[in-house]
Design an enzyme around this catalytic site. Structure first.
Site, mmCIF file in Angstrom:
data_model
loop_
_atom_site.group_PDB
_atom_site.id
_atom_site.type_symbol
_atom_site.label_atom_id
_atom_site.label_comp_id
_atom_site.label_asym_id
_atom_site.label_seq_id
_atom_site.Cartn_x
_atom_site.Cartn_y
_atom_site.Cartn_z
ATOM 1 C CG ASP A 1 0.995 41.191 33.998
ATOM 2 O OD1 ASP A 1 2.196 41.264 34.372
ATOM 3 O OD2 ASP A 1 0.668 40.716 32.888
ATOM 4 C CB CYS B 1 2.782 43.322 31.691
ATOM 5 S SG CYS B 1 3.071 43.958 30.029
ATOM 6 C CB THR C 1 6.089 41.921 26.464
ATOM 7 O OG1 THR C 1 4.710 42.352 26.504
ATOM 8 C CG2 THR C 1 6.157 40.423 26.238
ATOM 9 C CG HIS D 1 12.623 63.914 20.831
ATOM 10 N ND1 HIS D 1 13.380 63.451 19.778
ATOM 11 C CD2 HIS D 1 13.386 64.873 21.450
ATOM 12 C CE1 HIS D 1 14.540 64.099 19.750
ATOM 13 N NE2 HIS D 1 14.576 64.953 20.759
ATOM 14 C CG HIS E 1 10.547 67.407 19.900
ATOM 15 N ND1 HIS E 1 10.812 66.493 18.900
ATOM 16 C CD2 HIS E 1 11.735 67.996 20.195
ATOM 17 C CE1 HIS E 1 12.113 66.504 18.628
ATOM 18 N NE2 HIS E 1 12.694 67.415 19.388
HETATM 19 C C1 RB5 Z 1 1.211 37.420 30.829
HETATM 20 O O1 RB5 Z 1 1.515 36.086 30.608
HETATM 21 C C2 RB5 Z 1 1.713 38.276 29.678
HETATM 22 O O2 RB5 Z 1 0.951 38.042 28.550
HETATM 23 C C3 RB5 Z 1 1.658 39.740 30.081
HETATM 24 O O3 RB5 Z 1 2.448 39.937 31.204
HETATM 25 C C4 RB5 Z 1 2.144 40.737 29.054
HETATM 26 O O4 RB5 Z 1 3.417 40.399 28.603
HETATM 27 C C5 RB5 Z 1 1.239 41.052 27.962
HETATM 28 O O5 RB5 Z 1 1.523 41.871 27.085
#
Ligand code: RB5
Length: 150
Positions: A10, A67, A69, A100, A135
């Site tokens: 994203d 993304c 996180t 695993h 596993h």
């Molecule tokens: C975008 O702002 C953020 O929410 C997205 O990149 C991601 O971290 C969502 O899990």
């Protein structure tokens, strides 16, 4: 060894994705880029789900989803039947989730890790084989939940 990957991001993962793509090219690993194509705000499922589906359909050995996180991408990828997505922020987990869990999707958070760690994670993930054995039994139990009638 994973030889071809779907890659998607994203807006939060766009810059890191460009670096990962350059890295894949240097290593001669085939890839298809499922977007997005800028830092303009988008919804991560619109890019992560098509890339995960392409893996589930057998078009790619694995996907790399990025993304902010890594968590949003992992949530949507894990809704796709046949997908085992793992968020990794270190190389130990990247190796272990292949060895695993037989993970077939690597998710990373561009706002969590730096470039050097991210590229090492990619190498660890792509270069590690599933160990099978006990596993495999565990992974089979995980995947059986997709067919559970509840
Ligand atoms: C975008 O702002 C953020 O929410 C997205 O990149 C991601 O971290 C969502 O899990």
């Amino acid at each position: 060894m994973i030889k071809n990957v779907a890659i998607a991001c994203d807006h939060g993962g766009y810059e890191l994705k460009l670096d990962v793509i350059r890295h894949l090219e240097e290593k001669g690993i085939a890839y298809e880029d499922f977007g997005c194509n800028s830092t303009e705000s988008v919804d991560y499922p619109d890019y992560g789900i098509p890339a995960a589906k392409a893996v589930a359909e057998g078009k790619f050995d694995a996907a790399i989803l990025i993304c902010g996180t890594g968590i949003g991408m992992s949530l949507c990828a894990n809704k796709v039947k046949g997908i085992r997505a793992a968020v990794c922020s270190d190389t130990f987990c990247a190796r272990m989730t292949r060895a695993h869990n037989n993970a077939n999707v690597l998710c990373m958070g561009a706002r969590v890790i730096g470039l050097g760690v991210a590229l090492d994670i990619v190498d660890a993930f792509l270069g590690t084989e599933f160990e099978g054995g006990r596993h495999a039994t565990r992974v089979e139990k995980v995947m059986a939940e997709e067919k559970a009638d509840r």
